[in-house]
Enzyme design. Structure first.
Site, short mmCIF file in Angstrom:
data_model
loop_
_atom_site.label_atom_id
_atom_site.label_comp_id
_atom_site.label_asym_id
_atom_site.label_seq_id
_atom_site.Cartn_x
_atom_site.Cartn_y
_atom_site.Cartn_z
N HIS A 124 38.00 42.40 48.61
CA HIS A 124 38.58 42.06 47.29
C HIS A 124 38.48 40.55 47.05
CE1 HIS A 124 41.64 41.68 44.15
NE2 HIS A 124 41.92 42.96 44.19
N GLU A 228 34.48 42.67 43.54
CA GLU A 228 34.88 43.30 44.81
C GLU A 228 33.89 44.40 45.20
OE1 GLU A 228 38.82 44.78 43.87
OE2 GLU A 228 39.07 43.09 42.50
O1 TA6 Z 1 41.17 45.03 42.16
C1 TA6 Z 1 41.87 44.89 40.95
C2 TA6 Z 1 43.33 45.19 41.22
O2 TA6 Z 1 43.52 46.52 41.59
C3 TA6 Z 1 44.11 44.83 39.96
O3 TA6 Z 1 44.55 45.98 39.29
C4 TA6 Z 1 45.27 43.97 40.50
O4 TA6 Z 1 46.34 44.78 40.85
C5 TA6 Z 1 44.59 43.32 41.70
O5 TA6 Z 1 43.83 44.36 42.28
C6 TA6 Z 1 45.52 42.62 42.64
O6 TA6 Z 1 46.27 43.56 43.34
P1 TA6 Z 1 47.38 42.98 44.38
O7 TA6 Z 1 47.91 44.19 45.06
O8 TA6 Z 1 46.67 42.04 45.30
O9 TA6 Z 1 48.36 42.24 43.51
#
Ligand code: TA6
Length: 256
Positions: A124, A228
């Site tokens: 991510h 990601e």
């Molecule tokens: O990858 C995108 C996502 O799923 C967004 O919806 C947002 O929630 C981001 O990840 C960050 O998630 P986190 O759990 O690190 O706050």
């Protein structure tokens, strides 16, 4: 948590100035390892979003130098009562990081047990950009994606991706390399991958960034973009006993 090759005047992988480095808390920035599920757990609302891998201890199992001078590090997730309570399978998860003028990461799941299991996963990665309104992402034209903003709707990408609001898309059935084009920084970031059929593209925009509160005041969110490399939704991965699955990314920069 960040990566700045010698050729770059500013980091390529971004870390929020308000990132909280606390046990059990995910770090806002760098390359969070989302595993063994991406997003909310399929059935257990109390389980952590994006899996537990990014908030539990890992151990260093190997380190060394590559012939080209890059540094190699292999980390292994440390299992515990807690991880086994959320993931009752016998397996190992290793992350090999090769860091130099390029950044390569290999996330390897090995099923050392007797039953199949299915994972979803993502590296991510938070990339440093000049400004979210000044960049575009190419490489996903024509791909189907799940638009997660305001529900979950299947759409098709038309041309390059530009950003005018919260964007949270899971592109599916694509092994394509993506490129972040940043005119202001006069640089391209190439995001190559293998063992991954999904790519998530995310910017929180103003309201969500406010709610999250750790992206750096007043608008640190404008200087980052998540691309990601993942396996998610239609692209979950079944790992049979005795087999290995590896998701690989390689990041490089180019002058624009
Ligand atoms: O990858 C995108 C996502 O799923 C967004 O919806 C947002 O929630 C981001 O990840 C960050 O998630 P986190 O759990 O690190 O706050």
């Amino acid at each position: 948590m960040t990566w700045q090759p010698r050729s770059q005047a500013i980091p390529v992988v971004w870390l929020s100035r308000d990132a909280k480095l606390a046990a059990g808390k995910s770090i806002r920035g760098g390359v969070p390892v989302c595993w063994p599920w991406l997003g909310a757990h399929a059935s257990e609302a109390t389980f952590p979003g994006h899996g537990y891998a990014r908030t539990v201890p890992w151990q260093v199992v190997e380190s060394g130098n590559e012939p080209n001078g890059a540094t190699r590090l292999t980390l292994r997730l440390v299992e515990s009562e807690k991880t086994r309570s959320q993931w009752p399978y016998t397996c190992t998860l290793d992350l090999t990081i090769i860091i130099g003028e390029t950044l390569r990461m290999e996330l390897t799941t090995e099923n050392t047990g007797k039953s199949d299991f299915v994972i979803s996963e993502a590296l991510h990665t938070y990339f440093r950009i000049s400004d979210i309104g000044a960049v575009s992402v190419s490489g996903l034209a024509g791909c189907d994606y799940w638009d997660k903003v305001g529900g979950s709707t299947l759409k098709k990408q038309d041309g390059i991706i530009q950003f005018e609001g919260e964007t949270d898309r899971v592109y599916i059935n694509t092994g394509a390399e993506c490129t972040i084009e940043d005119d202001r920084l006069k640089r391209r970031i190439r995001v190559a991958k293998s063992g991954s059929l999904s790519t998530v593209v995310w910017t929180p925009w103003t309201a969500k960034a406010e709610r999250m509160g750790d992206l750096g005041k007043p608008d640190g969110w404008r200087e980052m973009l998540c691309v990601e490399s993942s396996n998610a939704i239609d692209n979950t991965v079944n790992v049979p006993p005795g087999t290995v699955h590896t998701l690989i990314v390689e990041y490089r920069t180019e002058p624009l």
